[in-house]
Design a protein around this motif. Structure first.
Motif, PDB file in Angstrom:
ATOM      1  N   VAL A  29      52.044 -68.209  15.526  1.00 46.55           N
ATOM      2  CA  VAL A  29      51.950 -69.399  14.461  1.00 46.55           C
ATOM      3  C   VAL A  29      53.426 -69.061  13.554  1.00 46.55           C
ATOM      4  CG1 VAL A  29      51.067 -70.283  11.931  1.00 46.55           C
ATOM      5  CG2 VAL A  29      49.427 -69.735  14.486  1.00 46.55           C
ATOM      6  N   THR A  30      54.498 -69.759  13.323  1.00 42.05           N
ATOM      7  CA  THR A  30      55.630 -69.433  12.759  1.00 42.05           C
ATOM      8  C   THR A  30      55.917 -70.459  11.234  1.00 42.05           C
ATOM      9  OG1 THR A  30      57.166 -70.989  14.325  1.00 42.05           O
ATOM     10  CG2 THR A  30      56.659 -68.617  14.514  1.00 42.05           C
ATOM     11  N   ASP A  31      56.109 -69.835  10.015  1.00 45.71           N
ATOM     12  CA  ASP A  31      56.769 -70.940   9.509  1.00 45.71           C
ATOM     13  C   ASP A  31      55.935 -71.899   8.715  1.00 45.71           C
ATOM     14  OD1 ASP A  31      58.472 -71.336   7.159  1.00 45.71           O
ATOM     15  OD2 ASP A  31      59.404 -73.304   8.681  1.00 45.71           O
ATOM     16  N   CYS A  32      54.458 -70.952   7.788  1.00 44.57           N
ATOM     17  CA  CYS A  32      53.570 -71.482   7.449  1.00 44.57           C
ATOM     18  C   CYS A  32      52.949 -70.324   6.983  1.00 44.57           C
ATOM     19  CB  CYS A  32      52.400 -72.301   8.485  1.00 44.57           C
ATOM     20  SG  CYS A  32      51.847 -70.410   9.475  1.00 44.57           S
ATOM     21  N   THR A  33      52.394 -71.013   5.520  1.00 45.62           N
ATOM     22  CA  THR A  33      51.280 -69.788   4.656  1.00 45.62           C
ATOM     23  C   THR A  33      49.723 -70.632   5.275  1.00 45.62           C
ATOM     24  OG1 THR A  33      51.364 -71.476   2.950  1.00 45.62           O
ATOM     25  CG2 THR A  33      53.116 -69.760   3.521  1.00 45.62           C
ATOM     26  N   GLY A  34      48.896 -69.605   4.482  1.00 42.07           N
ATOM     27  CA  GLY A  34      47.545 -69.160   4.444  1.00 42.07           C
ATOM     28  C   GLY A  34      46.787 -68.868   5.861  1.00 42.07           C
ATOM     29  N   THR A  35      45.611 -69.244   6.300  1.00 42.48           N
ATOM     30  CA  THR A  35      44.117 -68.931   6.772  1.00 42.48           C
ATOM     31  C   THR A  35      44.293 -69.390   8.151  1.00 42.48           C
ATOM     32  OG1 THR A  35      43.779 -67.465   5.228  1.00 42.48           O
ATOM     33  CG2 THR A  35      42.186 -67.554   7.151  1.00 42.48           C
ATOM     34  N   ILE A  36      44.528 -68.906   9.345  1.00 41.02           N
ATOM     35  CA  ILE A  36      44.240 -69.900  10.588  1.00 41.02           C
ATOM     36  C   ILE A  36      43.138 -69.076  11.903  1.00 41.02           C
ATOM     37  CG2 ILE A  36      45.230 -70.366  12.807  1.00 41.02           C
ATOM     38  CD1 ILE A  36      47.827 -70.769  11.549  1.00 41.02           C
ATOM     39  N   TYR A  37      42.207 -69.945  11.804  1.00 35.77           N
ATOM     40  CA  TYR A  37      41.286 -69.587  12.675  1.00 35.77           C
ATOM     41  C   TYR A  37      41.299 -69.840  13.982  1.00 35.77           C
ATOM     42  CZ  TYR A  37      38.985 -68.392   8.629  1.00 35.77           C
ATOM     43  OH  TYR A  37      39.160 -67.700   7.133  1.00 35.77           O
ATOM     44  N   TYR A  38      41.921 -69.133  15.621  1.00 36.79           N
ATOM     45  CA  TYR A  38      41.623 -69.297  16.849  1.00 36.79           C
ATOM     46  C   TYR A  38      39.721 -69.751  16.953  1.00 36.79           C
ATOM     47  CZ  TYR A  38      46.487 -68.681  16.508  1.00 36.79           C
ATOM     48  OH  TYR A  38      47.467 -68.786  16.010  1.00 36.79           O
ATOM     49  N   THR A  39      39.543 -70.560  17.644  1.00 36.00           N
ATOM     50  CA  THR A  39      38.231 -71.141  18.514  1.00 36.00           C
ATOM     51  C   THR A  39      38.303 -71.012  19.634  1.00 36.00           C
ATOM     52  OG1 THR A  39      37.131 -72.835  16.928  1.00 36.00           O
ATOM     53  CG2 THR A  39      37.064 -71.006  16.259  1.00 36.00           C
ATOM     54  N   ASP A  40      37.228 -71.755  20.455  1.00 34.53           N
ATOM     55  CA  ASP A  40      37.444 -72.010  21.981  1.00 34.53           C
ATOM     56  C   ASP A  40      37.895 -72.262  22.041  1.00 34.53           C
ATOM     57  OD1 ASP A  40      34.615 -72.314  20.642  1.00 34.53           O
ATOM     58  OD2 ASP A  40      35.273 -73.940  19.220  1.00 34.53           O
ATOM     59  N   ILE A  41      38.546 -71.225  22.994  1.00 37.78           N
ATOM     60  CA  ILE A  41      39.480 -71.861  23.979  1.00 37.78           C
ATOM     61  C   ILE A  41      39.253 -71.418  25.342  1.00 37.78           C
ATOM     62  CG2 ILE A  41      42.028 -70.440  24.988  1.00 37.78           C
ATOM     63  CD1 ILE A  41      41.987 -68.714  22.263  1.00 37.78           C
ATOM     64  N   GLN A  42      39.606 -73.236  26.148  1.00 38.97           N
ATOM     65  CA  GLN A  42      39.349 -73.102  27.402  1.00 38.97           C
ATOM     66  C   GLN A  42      39.889 -73.342  28.288  1.00 38.97           C
ATOM     67  OE1 GLN A  42      36.583 -76.530  26.548  1.00 38.97           O
ATOM     68  NE2 GLN A  42      36.072 -76.382  29.543  1.00 38.97           N
ATOM     69  N   LEU A  43      39.934 -72.791  29.171  1.00 37.47           N
ATOM     70  CA  LEU A  43      41.181 -72.885  30.629  1.00 37.47           C
ATOM     71  C   LEU A  43      40.074 -74.573  31.380  1.00 37.47           C
ATOM     72  CD1 LEU A  43      42.755 -70.049  31.253  1.00 37.47           C
ATOM     73  CD2 LEU A  43      43.551 -72.342  29.919  1.00 37.47           C
ATOM     74  N   GLN A  44      40.752 -74.999  32.055  1.00 38.42           N
ATOM     75  CA  GLN A  44      40.040 -75.828  32.819  1.00 38.42           C
ATOM     76  C   GLN A  44      40.185 -76.743  33.792  1.00 38.42           C
ATOM     77  OE1 GLN A  44      37.898 -78.685  30.212  1.00 38.42           O
ATOM     78  NE2 GLN A  44      39.293 -80.126  30.836  1.00 38.42           N
TER      79      GLN A  44
END
Length: 193
Positions: A29-44
């Motif tokens: 993640v670049t050029d931003c402010t705030g909080t980021i949450y990553y969830t549910d990463i899925q490969l199919q």
């Protein structure tokens, strides 16, 4: 405070004659402010999102019409060799699919196969098939059965797609089987308890 989640997808292309052994995923993640949450990463497998996994914003509930909840749906077909089955779904989101296949003749190991729409989400039963065996792939209970006993499978459990669901059933050349699909049509719930 409300957390807004956004779903992103990307198709990763590999050489078809190579088997994928592992995948390394790096999130930037670049050029931003705030909080980021990553969830549910899925490969199919395939280049279409399935939506079968619940997300964090809603819960699923049984599909309702004015008359009440629609009951479990059963669809029976007779087929030979390879056939694409298609049916309309009233539910507004994907749901697990229970598949029961009963061969009419003996078939060699690995010759009973299922997949979604155009061949993604593929699976096969590894066992030899005798006439009148029943092979069940149950997304509802995450089981693969042959005559009500556990059996080996390779691949994925199946699901229904919202509105128009397509499935490919493949059998050994020149053979036939009875196929039964069962599922509960679903819709997105309010997410409130």
């Amino acid at each position: 405070m409300t957390i807004q989640f956004t779903r992103f997808s990307e198709t990763i292309r590999v050489k078809e004659d190579k088997r994928v052994v592992n995948v390394t995923l790096k999130l930037f993640v670049t050029d931003c402010t705030g909080t980021i949450y990553y969830t549910d990463i899925q490969l199919q497998e395939g280049d279409k999102l399935t939506g079968y996994v619940l997300n964090t914003e809603t819960s699923l509930e049984k599909y309702r019409e004015e008359s009440g909840v629609l009951q479990f749906v059963s669809i029976m077909e007779w087929l030979e060799v390879k056939k694409r089955l298609s049916y309309l779904i009233m539910g507004t989101t994907s749901a697990g699919l229970d598949c029961h296949i009963t061969p009419l003749q003996s078939m060699k190991a690995g010759s009973i196969k299922l997949s979604q729409g155009y061949g993604s989400h593929r699976m096969k039963f590894k066992a030899v098939a005798n006439p009148d065996d029943t092979f069940s792939l149950l997304a509802s209970s995450r089981q693969a059965l042959r005559n009500q006993s556990k059996t080996e499978k390779e691949g994925f459990y199946q699901y229904t797609a919202a509105s128009d669901s397509k499935h490919i059933v493949e059998l050994e050349e020149g053979k036939a089987a009875r196929v039964l699909f069962e599922f509960q049509e679903m819709q997105e719930g309010s997410g409130k308890q």
